[in-house]
Every structure is written in structure tokens, then in C-alpha cells.
Write an enzyme that holds these catalytic residues in place. Structure first.
Site, PDB file in Angstrom:
ATOM      1  N   LYS A   8       0.853  -1.188   0.000  1.00 13.42           N
ATOM      2  CA  LYS A   8       0.000   0.000   0.000  1.00 13.42           C
ATOM      3  C   LYS A   8       0.888   1.237   0.000  1.00 13.42           C
ATOM      4  CE  LYS A   8       0.830   1.321   4.461  1.00 13.42           C
ATOM      5  NZ  LYS A   8       1.556   2.572   4.831  1.00 13.42           N
ATOM      6  N   GLY A 104       3.670  -1.406   4.222  1.00 14.61           N
ATOM      7  CA  GLY A 104       2.768  -2.347   4.861  1.00 14.61           C
ATOM      8  C   GLY A 104       3.000  -3.807   4.551  1.00 14.61           C
ATOM      9  N   GLY A 105       4.210  -4.183   4.175  1.00 18.41           N
ATOM     10  CA  GLY A 105       4.449  -5.569   3.785  1.00 18.41           C
ATOM     11  C   GLY A 105       4.111  -6.581   4.865  1.00 18.41           C
ATOM     12  N   GLY A 106       4.585  -6.366   6.081  1.00 14.65           N
ATOM     13  CA  GLY A 106       4.305  -7.293   7.177  1.00 14.65           C
ATOM     14  C   GLY A 106       2.831  -7.336   7.522  1.00 14.65           C
ATOM     15  N   SER A 107       2.187  -6.173   7.511  1.00 18.40           N
ATOM     16  CA  SER A 107       0.755  -6.099   7.807  1.00 18.40           C
ATOM     17  C   SER A 107      -0.046  -6.840   6.752  1.00 18.40           C
ATOM     18  CB  SER A 107       0.308  -4.638   7.862  1.00 18.40           C
ATOM     19  OG  SER A 107       0.981  -3.938   8.887  1.00 18.40           O
ATOM     20  N   ASP A 140      -2.500  -1.129  10.777  1.00 17.12           N
ATOM     21  CA  ASP A 140      -2.976  -1.062   9.388  1.00 17.12           C
ATOM     22  C   ASP A 140      -3.260  -2.438   8.790  1.00 17.12           C
ATOM     23  OD1 ASP A 140      -0.365  -1.908   9.267  1.00 17.12           O
ATOM     24  OD2 ASP A 140       0.257  -0.513   7.703  1.00 17.12           O
TER      25      ASP A 140
END
Length: 277
Positions: A8, A104-107, A140
Site C-alpha cells: 500500500k 505495509g508488507g508485514g501487515s 494497518d
């Protein structure tokens, strides 16, 4: 079963006030971007000698730390508490989304893990229920359950879908090899309400965003790391109609009318990506 978590960007990011719990209330617009990870889950054989109910292998991009503390594994453990029949699983995460980038990769990984487990093992959750689980893992995370444009408030968990369509625009993303710890970024922020709310600003033509859409983290991050600010300047020189840092950094993006296919040559030593949105 395999799924492909996406990234994102933040269209505007305003830190409006500090909360009593020590966190900060934000105003931002989340917009999905087709930079992807790959998340694969296989049911573990009953006789497989594993110490863990959910083992995890991460490839392509190194992630430091105990893999059992990865959000993907935390998502499994969270669901296992309420769905004890969840079997043991092998998990492979191929990382394509840059880390410590504000994208926001981990989310995304943990939210897509929730939706994958729900589908794969017939847990029967609807989107609202999955969002509730995701929100318990990160501010997020809930956005990525449906991955559609949303206006966010609170610490990023209060989501309101908006009808924003940038499909006629190209995006170029550059991530300098400079990690920006979130704690460091927040320590230099002075909360305030913006002159124009980002939800209202994004409803106007993209050509107006340069004057109205602000990421409050840019001032302090660019002061500490001028190289990051220089990337934003270069994106404008390349013809971006709007450019900004995503989240608390260090990835920057530009929105272009024409495909920025020379972005790899402009930033040869950095992560780069371009695509139509």
C-alpha cells in the site's frame, strides 16, 4: 494453497494528536499497490517432527529476528486460539515487498494469512470478523483484508472505504537502502490537524495534490536523511504529477501520466518498481 499479499501507499499522512496510551491518532488514505509477496501454506503431515505448529521459511529478502515472531505466524497462533481444530502447517513466504519501507508488507502478510486460513480450512469468517482479528495484530493490518482504497483514522484501524480510482495512472516506487525506524520517525513529530483533510484532498484532481496532500513524517525524515528527500525531488524531475514518502519511510512514490520505465536506470542501487495502478 498460495496467495499474493500486496503493498500500500499513503496518500497524505497527518499525525493529528497524541493519545493517552502513548500512540498517535492519524489521518491518511490507504491505496493498494501491485507490489507483491507470495504466501504459501501446506498442511503438515501428522508424523512430521516439527517443534512448531506453524513453521515459516522466508526467502528472497532477509528478515532479521525469530521467525516465530513474524506476523504471519502470529496470525496463525491468534486464530488457533479460537479455532483449535486448525492443523499444523508449513508456511513459505517469498518477500517481494521491501521491508522498513512504509508500504505495509508485514501487515499485508498477516492479513492475507488470515484470509488464506479462513478459505483453506473453512473457518466461516466474514470480512468484518477477519478485520477484527487483523486489527489485533497491527494498526494497518485490517486494511489488507479487502485491500481497497480507504480513509483511515485512529492509529490506522478505523477504516472507511472511499471511491478513489487511480487506474489511469502509473506509479513509480523507489526505496533507498536507508531504514527509518518507526519509533525514531514518531519521536520528531509535532501533532497538528492539516488545513485540508486528506479524504477531501484525494477527491480533487491529482494535479492539485502537491499543494494539499502532506506526509507529516517527511520534514523530520528528510532532515535526518537528505538522500531520501533527494529521491522525491528526482521523481518530480522525471515528470511525476505527485510524489511523496509512504508511511514513515523510506519508500517514495510518484504518480505519472506516462509509464516511468526509466526509473530503474535513474536509481540503479535502490529497489525500484513501476506499473499501472
Amino acid at each position: 494453497m498460495i496467495t499474493f499479499p500486496i503493498a500500500k501507499i499513503n496518500l497524505g499522512l497527518n499525525v493529528v494528536e497524541k493519545r493517552q496510551d502513548g500512540y498517535h491518532n492519524l489521518q491518511t488514505v490507504f491505496y493498494p499497490v501491485p507490489i507483491k509477496d507470495a504466501l504459501e501454506v501446506q498442511q503438515m503431515d501428522e508424523d512430521f517432527p516439527s517443534t512448531f505448529d506453524c513453521d515459516l521459511k522466508v526467502t528472497n529478502i532477509v528478515i532479521e529476528g525469530d521467525e516465530q515472531r513474524n506476523l504471519v505466524v502470529k496470525a496463525y497462533k491468534l486464530l488457533k486460539e479460537d479455532f483449535p481444530t486448525l492443523p499444523r502447517i508449513h508456511t513459505h513466504l517469498w518477500k517481494g515487498i521491501p521491508t522498513q519501507a512504509g508500504m505495509g508488507g508485514g501487515s499485508s502478510d498477516c492479513a492475507y494469512m488470515i484470509t488464506l486460513l479462513n478459505k483453506m480450512f473453512g473457518l466461516g469468517m466474514n470480512s468484518e470478523q477477519m478485520c477484527q482479528y487483523a486489527a489485533r495484530l497491527g494498526a494497518d493490518c485490517a486494511f489488507f483484508v479487502e485491500s481497497r482504497p480507504c480513509y483511515a483514522e485512529g492509529i490506522g484501524e478505523k477504516l472507511e472505504p472511499i471511491s478513489l480510482d487511480l487506474s489511469n495512472w502509473y506509479i513509480g516506487v523507489v526505496r533507498p537502502d536507508i531504514p527509518v525506524p518507526t519509533k525514531e520517525a514518531f519521536s520528531r513529530i509535532h501533532p497538528h490537524f492539516p488545513k485540508v483533510n486528506c479524504k477531501d484532498a484525494v477527491m480533487q484532481p491529482v494535479e492539485t495534490w502537491k499543494e494539499t496532500l502532506v506526509n507529516d513524517f517527511e520534514e523530520s525524515v528528510f532532515a535526518l536523511h537528505p538522500e531520501i528527500g533527494a529521491v522525491k525531488d528526482e521523481l518530480y524531475k522525471m515528470g511525476a504529477t505527485y510524489a511523496a514518502m509512504s508511511g514513515s519511510g523510506s519508500a517514495l512514490y510518484g504518480l505519472f501520466r506516462n509509464c516511468p520505465d526509466n526509473i530503474c536506470q535513474q536509481f540503479p542501487d535502490m529497489f525500484t518498481f513501476y506499473s499501472k495502478l
